[in-house]
Design a protein around this motif. Structure first.
Motif, mmCIF file in Angstrom:
data_model
loop_
_atom_site.group_PDB
_atom_site.id
_atom_site.type_symbol
_atom_site.label_atom_id
_atom_site.label_comp_id
_atom_site.label_asym_id
_atom_site.label_seq_id
_atom_site.Cartn_x
_atom_site.Cartn_y
_atom_site.Cartn_z
ATOM 1 N N ASN A 79 -84.444 20.560 140.543
ATOM 2 C CA ASN A 79 -85.477 19.289 140.015
ATOM 3 C C ASN A 79 -85.730 19.112 138.794
ATOM 4 O OD1 ASN A 79 -85.790 18.809 143.041
ATOM 5 N ND2 ASN A 79 -87.244 20.593 143.182
ATOM 6 N N ARG A 80 -84.821 19.397 138.072
ATOM 7 C CA ARG A 80 -84.861 19.027 136.535
ATOM 8 C C ARG A 80 -84.343 17.654 136.253
ATOM 9 N NH1 ARG A 80 -82.756 25.069 135.388
ATOM 10 N NH2 ARG A 80 -84.975 25.998 135.362
ATOM 11 N N THR A 81 -85.114 16.670 136.764
ATOM 12 C CA THR A 81 -84.775 15.247 136.473
ATOM 13 C C THR A 81 -84.756 14.803 134.930
ATOM 14 O OG1 THR A 81 -87.039 14.511 136.754
ATOM 15 C CG2 THR A 81 -85.588 14.521 138.757
ATOM 16 N N GLY A 82 -84.081 14.050 134.558
ATOM 17 C CA GLY A 82 -84.092 13.663 133.091
ATOM 18 C C GLY A 82 -84.349 12.102 133.122
ATOM 19 N N THR A 83 -84.922 12.122 131.873
ATOM 20 C CA THR A 83 -85.431 10.720 131.283
ATOM 21 C C THR A 83 -84.370 10.059 130.661
ATOM 22 O OG1 THR A 83 -87.513 11.546 131.232
ATOM 23 C CG2 THR A 83 -87.167 9.341 130.067
ATOM 24 N N ALA A 84 -83.902 8.827 131.123
ATOM 25 C CA ALA A 84 -82.780 8.008 130.543
ATOM 26 C C ALA A 84 -83.249 6.958 129.830
ATOM 27 C CB ALA A 84 -81.907 7.648 131.578
ATOM 28 N N ALA A 102 -76.136 3.589 119.977
ATOM 29 C CA ALA A 102 -76.891 4.447 118.628
ATOM 30 C C ALA A 102 -78.243 5.046 119.134
ATOM 31 C CB ALA A 102 -76.835 3.463 117.533
ATOM 32 N N THR A 103 -78.887 4.650 120.314
ATOM 33 C CA THR A 103 -80.185 4.827 120.399
ATOM 34 C C THR A 103 -80.292 5.632 121.866
ATOM 35 O OG1 THR A 103 -80.720 2.702 121.110
ATOM 36 C CG2 THR A 103 -81.056 3.162 118.950
ATOM 37 N N GLY A 104 -79.096 5.526 122.631
ATOM 38 C CA GLY A 104 -79.422 6.030 123.876
ATOM 39 C C GLY A 104 -79.423 7.467 124.008
ATOM 40 N N TYR A 105 -79.993 8.021 125.256
ATOM 41 C CA TYR A 105 -80.115 9.401 125.423
ATOM 42 C C TYR A 105 -80.532 9.916 126.779
ATOM 43 C CZ TYR A 105 -85.151 9.471 124.254
ATOM 44 O OH TYR A 105 -86.440 8.854 124.328
ATOM 45 N N VAL A 106 -80.508 11.099 127.189
ATOM 46 C CA VAL A 106 -81.237 11.655 128.439
ATOM 47 C C VAL A 106 -81.805 13.029 127.936
ATOM 48 C CG1 VAL A 106 -80.870 12.326 130.754
ATOM 49 C CG2 VAL A 106 -79.498 10.459 129.908
ATOM 50 N N ASP A 107 -83.220 13.237 128.547
ATOM 51 C CA ASP A 107 -83.614 14.581 128.239
ATOM 52 C C ASP A 107 -84.289 15.123 129.581
ATOM 53 O OD1 ASP A 107 -86.054 13.558 127.979
ATOM 54 O OD2 ASP A 107 -86.046 13.337 125.744
ATOM 55 N N ALA A 108 -84.663 16.260 129.539
ATOM 56 C CA ALA A 108 -85.142 17.120 130.527
ATOM 57 C C ALA A 108 -86.310 17.758 130.085
ATOM 58 C CB ALA A 108 -84.285 17.834 131.261
ATOM 59 N N ALA A 109 -87.354 18.057 130.813
ATOM 60 C CA ALA A 109 -88.482 18.999 130.440
ATOM 61 C C ALA A 109 -88.251 20.177 130.028
ATOM 62 C CB ALA A 109 -89.296 19.062 131.603
ATOM 63 N N THR A 110 -89.113 20.904 129.356
ATOM 64 C CA THR A 110 -88.851 22.266 128.584
ATOM 65 C C THR A 110 -88.473 23.001 129.666
ATOM 66 O OG1 THR A 110 -90.222 21.670 126.972
ATOM 67 C CG2 THR A 110 -89.814 23.739 127.257
ATOM 68 N N PHE A 133 -73.753 14.033 119.585
ATOM 69 C CA PHE A 133 -73.720 15.151 120.115
ATOM 70 C C PHE A 133 -73.840 14.866 121.745
ATOM 71 C CE2 PHE A 133 -75.448 17.016 116.274
ATOM 72 C CZ PHE A 133 -75.691 18.395 116.304
ATOM 73 N N ILE A 134 -73.191 15.930 122.597
ATOM 74 C CA ILE A 134 -72.819 16.037 123.722
ATOM 75 C C ILE A 134 -74.139 16.095 124.626
ATOM 76 C CG2 ILE A 134 -71.332 16.205 125.491
ATOM 77 C CD1 ILE A 134 -68.924 16.524 123.415
ATOM 78 N N VAL A 135 -74.187 17.656 124.553
ATOM 79 C CA VAL A 135 -75.288 18.304 125.322
ATOM 80 C C VAL A 135 -75.891 19.141 124.330
ATOM 81 C CG1 VAL A 135 -75.992 19.389 127.234
ATOM 82 C CG2 VAL A 135 -73.954 18.117 127.204
ATOM 83 N N SER A 136 -77.298 19.469 124.162
ATOM 84 C CA SER A 136 -77.919 20.246 123.418
ATOM 85 C C SER A 136 -79.061 20.873 123.819
ATOM 86 C CB SER A 136 -77.909 19.713 121.856
ATOM 87 O OG SER A 136 -78.831 18.348 121.899
ATOM 88 N N LYS A 137 -79.629 21.825 123.251
ATOM 89 C CA LYS A 137 -80.921 22.493 123.620
ATOM 90 C C LYS A 137 -81.553 22.585 122.415
ATOM 91 C CE LYS A 137 -83.295 26.228 125.969
ATOM 92 N NZ LYS A 137 -83.199 27.656 126.559
ATOM 93 N N GLY A 209 -86.728 25.089 125.685
ATOM 94 C CA GLY A 209 -86.538 23.863 124.975
ATOM 95 C C GLY A 209 -86.161 22.880 125.941
ATOM 96 N N ILE A 210 -86.124 21.740 125.089
ATOM 97 C CA ILE A 210 -85.541 20.322 126.150
ATOM 98 C C ILE A 210 -84.010 20.352 125.774
ATOM 99 C CG2 ILE A 210 -85.548 17.975 125.928
ATOM 100 C CD1 ILE A 210 -88.556 18.043 124.695
ATOM 101 N N ILE A 211 -83.483 20.153 127.050
ATOM 102 C CA ILE A 211 -82.116 19.558 127.148
ATOM 103 C C ILE A 211 -81.875 18.308 126.790
ATOM 104 C CG2 ILE A 211 -79.976 19.847 128.621
ATOM 105 C CD1 ILE A 211 -81.108 22.572 127.962
ATOM 106 N N GLU A 212 -80.997 17.944 125.809
ATOM 107 C CA GLU A 212 -80.624 16.459 125.784
ATOM 108 C C GLU A 212 -79.204 16.269 125.813
ATOM 109 O OE1 GLU A 212 -83.887 15.295 122.368
ATOM 110 O OE2 GLU A 212 -82.087 16.559 121.453
ATOM 111 N N VAL A 213 -78.994 15.035 126.208
ATOM 112 C CA VAL A 213 -77.709 14.322 126.220
ATOM 113 C C VAL A 213 -77.706 13.305 125.570
ATOM 114 C CG1 VAL A 213 -75.870 13.548 127.842
ATOM 115 C CG2 VAL A 213 -77.265 15.412 128.709
ATOM 116 N N GLY A 214 -76.445 13.243 124.598
ATOM 117 C CA GLY A 214 -75.914 11.942 123.937
ATOM 118 C C GLY A 214 -76.805 11.937 122.589
ATOM 119 N N THR A 215 -77.501 12.796 122.313
ATOM 120 C CA THR A 215 -78.325 12.983 121.009
ATOM 121 C C THR A 215 -78.825 14.364 120.497
ATOM 122 O OG1 THR A 215 -80.193 11.684 119.547
ATOM 123 C CG2 THR A 215 -80.677 12.518 121.915
#
Length: 239
Positions: A79-84, A102-110, A133-137, A209-215
């Motif tokens: 249940n680690r839904t992401g905010t797109a 240039a501004t798109g991303y997805v992230d999850a809760a800490t 960046f593809i995926v980062s924490k 930490g927050i997981i991020e996709v695309g940024t």
């Protein structure tokens, strides 16, 4: 009786040359198509073997098949839904995927994930030599990142920035399966089912930490399409 053979005219020679050129082009296109299919098949086969080995330690799985109300579902069961944000739904490597600008991303809760980790994704970069960046924490420079930078794909843990495993970036405008993984102080990158590099780098500190996709912390946005992001709390480098 002597037979007189007429030589080819210039027009006839040009026609023959044109036909040979057309046939060569068709052959090259067909060969490139076969190579693309073989590369994608190799990536999918490796993806399956990865899930067989680490599937019981799957922490996050974003398939990016839909984005409803700015939410990207996590189908791992955790249940680690992401905010797109500012992403567009487009055809992907499987089903749908997210197109990032240039501004798109997805992230999850800490969240906290074992520092021995494997990150898997399908990417379709639309420009070469990007810093994306593809995926980062997060937090910045204390955890890990899988990203493209100036003609390379890199897996980095902590600082300094030279503390990274790197190999040539995948070709743009094509689908590629990419994996970054780390076990203790050993890291590796896999592209399209093949290991392209291993390196000794700093072990990852275990922290929230927050997981991020695309940024990466609101900067260094990926340009292209990302699909099927999976994160495992274990490494394929484990003995």
């Amino acid at each position: 009786m002597t037979t007189i053979r007429r030589a080819f005219t210039l027009v006839e020679l040009l026609v023959v040359i044109s036909i040979i050129g057309l046939l060569s082009t068709i052959a090259i296109v067909s060969m490139n198509g076969s190579r693309d299919k073989a590369r994608i098949a190799s990536g999918k086969s490796f993806e399956q073997s990865l899930n067989q080995k680490l599937g019981d330690r799957l922490e996050l799985e974003w398939l990016f098949d839909s984005v409803v109300g700015g939410v990207s579902a996590d189908v791992s069961g955790n249940n680690r839904t992401g905010t797109a944000v500012n992403v567009t739904l487009v055809p992907g490597a499987y089903g749908n995927a997210y197109s990032f600008n240039a501004t798109g991303y997805v992230d999850a809760a800490t969240i906290s994930i074992n520092p021995d980790i494997t990150v898997s994704a399908w990417i379709y970069p639309t420009i070469a030599n990007q810093l994306g960046f593809i995926v980062s924490k997060l937090p910045v420079n204390t955890q890990w990142e899988l990203f493209l930078e100036n003609g390379y794909i890199r897996w980095r843990a902590g600082v300094p920035e030279t503390n990274a495993a790197s190999c040539p970036e995948p070709t743009p405008n094509a689908w590629h399966h990419v994996v970054g993984t780390q076990y203790g102080g050993q890291a590796a990158i896999y592209v399209d089912g093949k290991q392209c590099v291993t390196a000794a780098i700093t072990p990852i500190a275990n922290g929230n930490g927050i997981i991020e996709v695309g940024t990466f912390s609101g900067s260094y946005n990926f340009t292209g399409i990302i699909d099927q992001v999976r994160i495992y709390s274990g490494s394929i480098l484990e003995p």
